[in-house]
Design an enzyme around this catalytic site. Structure first.
Site, PDB file in Angstrom:
ATOM      1  N   CYS A 375       0.794  -1.235   0.000  1.00  0.00           N
ATOM      2  CA  CYS A 375       0.000   0.000   0.000  1.00  0.00           C
ATOM      3  C   CYS A 375       0.827   1.287   0.000  1.00  0.00           C
ATOM      4  O   CYS A 375       0.498   2.217  -0.766  1.00  0.00           O
ATOM      5  CB  CYS A 375      -1.026  -0.002   1.128  1.00  0.00           C
ATOM      6  N   ARG A 404       7.092 -11.058   5.359  1.00  0.00           N
ATOM      7  CA  ARG A 404       6.640 -10.868   6.734  1.00  0.00           C
ATOM      8  C   ARG A 404       7.317 -11.902   7.631  1.00  0.00           C
ATOM      9  O   ARG A 404       7.431 -13.067   7.257  1.00  0.00           O
ATOM     10  CB  ARG A 404       5.121 -10.990   6.835  1.00  0.00           C
ATOM     11  N   GLN A 422       1.275 -11.077  -3.103  1.00  0.00           N
ATOM     12  CA  GLN A 422      -0.071 -10.613  -2.780  1.00  0.00           C
ATOM     13  C   GLN A 422      -0.698  -9.975  -4.010  1.00  0.00           C
ATOM     14  O   GLN A 422      -0.083  -9.132  -4.664  1.00  0.00           O
ATOM     15  CB  GLN A 422      -0.009  -9.606  -1.634  1.00  0.00           C
ATOM     16  N   ASP A 424      -2.501  -7.566  -4.702  1.00  0.00           N
ATOM     17  CA  ASP A 424      -2.918  -6.367  -3.992  1.00  0.00           C
ATOM     18  C   ASP A 424      -3.496  -5.333  -4.954  1.00  0.00           C
ATOM     19  O   ASP A 424      -3.032  -5.207  -6.082  1.00  0.00           O
ATOM     20  CB  ASP A 424      -1.690  -5.761  -3.311  1.00  0.00           C
ATOM     21  N   HIS A 426      -5.251  -1.123  -4.692  1.00  0.00           N
ATOM     22  CA  HIS A 426      -5.680   0.006  -3.868  1.00  0.00           C
ATOM     23  C   HIS A 426      -6.449   0.983  -4.738  1.00  0.00           C
ATOM     24  O   HIS A 426      -6.029   1.287  -5.855  1.00  0.00           O
ATOM     25  CB  HIS A 426      -4.479   0.674  -3.198  1.00  0.00           C
ATOM     26  N   LYS A 510     -13.205  -3.984   7.616  1.00  0.00           N
ATOM     27  CA  LYS A 510     -12.949  -4.814   6.441  1.00  0.00           C
ATOM     28  C   LYS A 510     -14.035  -5.863   6.264  1.00  0.00           C
ATOM     29  O   LYS A 510     -14.753  -6.214   7.205  1.00  0.00           O
ATOM     30  CB  LYS A 510     -11.587  -5.497   6.554  1.00  0.00           C
ATOM     31  N   HIS A 556      -8.388  -1.013   0.254  1.00  0.00           N
ATOM     32  CA  HIS A 556      -7.425  -2.088   0.020  1.00  0.00           C
ATOM     33  C   HIS A 556      -8.223  -3.331  -0.363  1.00  0.00           C
ATOM     34  O   HIS A 556      -9.256  -3.613   0.250  1.00  0.00           O
ATOM     35  CB  HIS A 556      -6.654  -2.452   1.293  1.00  0.00           C
TER      36      HIS A 556
END
Length: 684
Positions: A375, A404, A422, A424, A426, A510, A556
Site C-alpha cells: 500500500c 513478513r 499478494q 494487492d 488500492h 474490512k 485495500h
C-alpha cells in the site's frame, strides 16, 4: 433483594411464573421430559427494568446473594446472554433458552466436560500429575499436565480406557465454591503452581472461587458443564504434544494431551473419516508427489520454490487475475521490494506492525525495510502527480512480492510463509464513490471464488471495538460512517454476513470472504478493507468540483489473499486433480509402440497449436505403465493410439475419474476439450 417468584420468558414468547431458585432443568421437565433429556445447558439473559427516571437498572440477581457468582462474572456484561448449567438456581427474571445438541455452542460444552473427564482419568492413573487447564477447541479439547515422566503411547491407551470408565460412572458435574484464600493455600500446599497462577490471576481477593466436582475429582473452573459425565458419549484421545508453561521456554515443559468429543459415535466416525480424507489432500504431500513446489532448508524456512508444473499453474492464475483487473478498470503497477524505514514510520506500520516485519537494513543513506505490504508504494504513485475529481477513482493493482516475519512454529507449507505474492490493489476515490467501489470489489471477489470452483463461502464484516481505542487509529465517527457504508453495500447485494467487533484492521473496517472447500473447511482468503487513515497520514489530495482540495478515501483489496495460500487451498480442494484449464499437464499422449512416434508428434503439434499443455511419453515402457504414470500425476486426459487410431486420425480417450471413453476423431476431441478449457468448467 430476592423475590419469592420470578418470570421465565421462553423463546416462543410465553412467560412462566416460578418460585425463585427454580433451575433450567426444572423448567425443561415442566415442558417435556424429552426436552429435559435433550438439553445440554441453558442460555439466560437477565431482563432489564426501567426506572421512573428513565434510567435502566438490572434486576437483583443470584450474584447479590452468592458472592461466588459475583466473583465468577465480575468481568462480564451481566446483561448479555450467557450459558449456565441446567442445575443453576434462577433468582431473577430472565429470558431462558434450553440449549440442545442442535446449538453450535452445545458441542463446546460437551468438549469442555470431556477435558474434565480426561483430567479425572489422568489423576486416577497418575496421581502425582499437576493440572494446568483444559479448554474446548474448534476440533476437540486439550488438557495441560505437568509430570516429570513422559506419557507413553501405552499410557494414552490406558487413559482413554479409564475415561470410558469415568463416563460409565455417570458422575454428576456439581458446582462448588470456596474462599479464594483457602483455595490458594490448598494449591500452594500441594505444589499446584498452575492452579495457583489461575486463581491468583482470574479471581479477586476476598471472593469465592468456583470449582466443579465429578466424583472425587475437583477442578477450578467457571463452567458450564453437561449434567453428568455420562453425557460425554463419544470421546477419543488423539495425540500428545509438548507446551511450555505460559508459552515461555524458560518455564517447565508441560505435556498436552489432545482429544475430541462428539454427541454420537457416528459423528465421531465421520469426523475421523474427514481427517483421513484431509490427510490425503495435504498440499505439502501432493506438492511433492506432483512436483509443484518445495521449501529448501538451505535457503530458509517459509520461502517457496515454485517448480515448473507449479509455475505453470501460477502463471495461469496470475494471467487470469491481471486480465480481469484490466477489464475492471485497474491499472497494473510495480513497486520496489525494499523501501526506506521512514516510509513505514509515515504509514504507521513501524508502530503497529513492526513485530511482523524483517529487521532494518543499514545502507549508505538510510535504514531500509523489506516491504510487508504494497500500500505505501501505491500511495506514492498516486501522490506523484496532482489529481482532480475527474481522475478518480484511481485503481492500482499489483501482484507484488512481500515479506513478513512469521515465527518458526507458525509456518505451514504454502498456507503460512515468510515470502509471498499478494494480489494487492488500492483504490483512491471520492467519498461519494466509495460504496460503488466497495460493491465492485465484492463483485470481483465473488467472481474469483466462482471461477476457481468455490460455490460456498461465508462473509464477515470486521469492525472496531470502541472500548479499545489504542488498537485502532482514526476518529470514532469515521469508523462508524465506514462500517455503515459496508453494511449498506452488503445488504444491497443480498449477502448474509456476520459482524465481528474488534477484528477490523488497525486502519479501518474490512469485509472478509471465507471460502468453504470440498471437505467443508473454512479458508480466509479474499478481503476488502476501508482505509481513512493512510490518506491522512500521507496528506493525499484531489481537487474537487468546487475547486477546493479534498482528501480521497482509500480501499485495500486482495482477492487471492496471496498466490501461495490460494494455491495451497486449490491443491487441497481438488486433491491435486485440477480442472482442465488449471492443470499443469492437460493432456498426456501414449503411443503404443515406437512406430507410432511420428503420429504422436503430429497429435502433440495439433494440441499445442490449439493452446493445450501436452506431454508425450516416448519411453520404452509398456502402455499400461505409461497410462498409470500419467494417472498418478492426475492428468485430465490421456490419449492412447496405435495402428487403428493412426490410420483414422483418431485417439483413444481416457478421462480422469471416468476411465476409458473409447476412440474418437482427434478433431472431435479437440472441440470438446477446447470448450471445457475456455468455459473453465470443473467437469471433464
Amino acid at each position: 433483594m430476592s423475590k419469592s417468584n420470578i418470570a421465565i420468558h421462553l423463546p416462543d414468547g410465553s412467560v412462566r411464573e416460578v418460585p425463585a431458585g427454580t433451575t433450567p432443568l426444572d423448567v425443561a421437565n415442566s415442558i417435556s421430559p424429552r426436552l429435559a433429556g435433550a438439553s445440554v445447558v441453558a442460555r439466560i439473559t437477565p431482563l432489564v427494568a426501567v426506572t421512573a427516571s428513565g434510567e435502566t437498572k438490572k434486576e437483583e440477581s443470584a450474584a447479590a446473594n452468592a458472592p461466588a457468582e459475583a466473583a465468577m462474572y465480575a468481568a462480564e456484561d451481566k446483561s448479555a446472554p450467557r450459558l449456565v448449567d441446567l442445575a443453576t438456581p434462577l433468582n431473577e427474571d430472565v429470558k431462558l433458552e434450553l440449549v440442545t445438541e442442535k446449538d453450535p455452542e452445545a458441542l463446546k460444552v460437551v468438549r469442555h466436560s470431556a477435558a474434565h473427564v480426561l483430567a479425572t482419568a489422568v489423576l486416577e492413573l497418575f496421581p502425582e500429575t499437576k493440572l494446568g487447564h483444559g479448554p474446548a477447541t474448534d476440533s476437540g479439547f486439550f488438557y495441560d499436565f505437568y509430570r516429570e515422566k513422559p506419557f507413553t503411547p501405552d499410557d494414552l491407551a490406558a487413559i482413554e480406557k479409564k475415561m470410558a470408565e469415568v463416563v460409565a460412572r455417570d458422575e454428576k458435574f456439581q458446582r462448588e465454591y470456596e474462599p479464594r484464600e483457602e483455595a490458594l493455600a490448598e494449591f500452594e500446599r500441594d505444589g499446584d503452581f498452575m492452579k495457583t497462577h489461575f486463581v491468583t490471576r482470574f479471581t479477586e481477593p476476598g471472593s469465592q472461587v468456583s470449582f466443579y466436582r465429578n466424583g472425587k475429582f475437583v477442578d477450578f473452573c467457571r463452567g458450564p458443564h453437561v449434567p453428568s459425565t455420562g453425557r460425554v458419549k463419544a470421546v477419543k484421545v488423539t495425540n500428545l504434544a509438548g507446551a511450555y508453561w505460559l508459552g515461555d521456554e524458560k518455564n517447565p515443559q508441560l505435556q498436552r494431551i489432545y482429544g475430541t468429543a462428539f454427541f454420537s459415535k457416528k459423528e465421531m466416525d465421520e469426523h475421523f473419516a474427514r481427517l483421513e480424507e484431509a490427510a490425503k489432500r495435504d498440499h505439502r504431500l501432493l506438492g511433492k508427489q506432483l512436483d509443484l513446489f518445495s521449501i529448501q532448508e538451505v535457503a530458509g524456512a517459509g520461502l517457496i520454490f515454485w517448480h515448473p508444473k507449479g509455475g505453470i499453474i501460477r502463471k495461469v492464475m496470475e494471467d487470469w487475475m491481471r486480465d480481469e483487473c484490466l477489464k475492471r478498470g485497474y491499472q497494473m503497477v510495480f513497486t520496489p521490494h525494499v523501501m526506506r524505514r521512514h516510509l513505514w514510520e509515515i504509514s504507521g506500520h513501524e508502530g503497529f506492525y513492526s513485530a511482523n516485519m524483517y529487521t532494518p537494513m543499514e545502507l549508505d543513506d538510510a535504514e531500509y525495510r523489506l516491504k510487508p505490504m504494497n500500500c505505501p508504494g501505491h500511495i506514492l504513485i498516486y501522490k506523484n502527480s496532482p489529481k482532480s475529481y475527474r481522475d478518480l477513482p484511481q485503481r492500482y493493482a499489483e501482484l507484488g512480492n512481500v515479506y513478513r516475519y512469521e515465527r518458526s512454529g507458525t509456518m505451514h507449507g504454502l498456507l503460512r510463509v515468510r515470502g509471498f505474492t499478494q494480489d494487492d490493489a488500492h483504490i483512491f476515490c471520492t467519498p461519494q464513490q466509495i460504496e460503488d467501489e466497495m460493491d465492485g470489489c465484492i463483485d470481483f471477489a465473488e467472481a474469483v471464488l466462482k471461477t476457481f470452483g468455490f460455490a460456498e463461502y461465508r462473509v464477515e464484516l470486521s469492525a472496531h471495538d470502541p472500548s479499545k481505542p489504542g488498537e485502532f487509529v482514526g476518529k470514532q465517527e469515521d469508523w462508524i460512517h465506514a462500517e455503515e457504508a459496508l453494511d449498506r453495500v452488503l445488504t444491497r447485494r443480498g449477502l448474509t454476513y456476520k459482524k465481528i467487533p474488534g477484528e477490523g484492521a488497525f486502519y479501518g473496517p474490512k469485509i472478509d470472504f471465507k471460502l468453504v472447500d470440498v471437505l467443508g473447511r473454512l479458508w480466509q482468503l479474499s478481503t476488502v478493507q476501508f482505509d481513512f487513515n493512510l490518506p491522512a497520514r500521507f496528506e493525499l489530495e484531489y481537487v474537487g468540483e468546487d475547486g477546493e482540495r479534498h482528501q480521497p478515501v482509500m480501499v485495500h483489496r486482495a482477492l487471492f489473499g496471496s498466490v501461495e495460500r490460494f494455491f495451497g487451498v486449490l491443491i487441497e480442494h481438488y486433491a491435486g486433480a485440477f480442472p482442465l484449464w488449471l492443470a499443469p499437464v492437460q493432456i498426456g499422449l501414449v503411443p503404443i509402440s515406437e512406430r507410432h512416434s511420428e503420429y504422436a508428434a503430429k497429435v502433440e503439434a495439433e494440441l499445442k497449436a490449439a493452446g493445450f499443455r501436452v506431454e508425450t511419453d516416448l519411453r520404452n515402457e509398456k502402455m499400461n505403465a505409461k497410462i498409470r504414470d500419467f494417472a498418478n500425476q492426475k492428468v485430465p486426459y490421456i490419449l492412447v493410439f496405435g495402428d487403428k487410431e493412426q490410420e483414422a486420425n483418431a485417439v483413444s480417450v481416457r478421462t480422469r475419474g471416468k476411465g476409458d471413453q473409447g476412440s474418437m476423431p482427434l478433431s472431435d476431441f479437440l472441440l470438446k476439450a477446447r470448450a471445457i478449457a475456455e468455459t473453465k468448467s470443473m467437469e471433464l
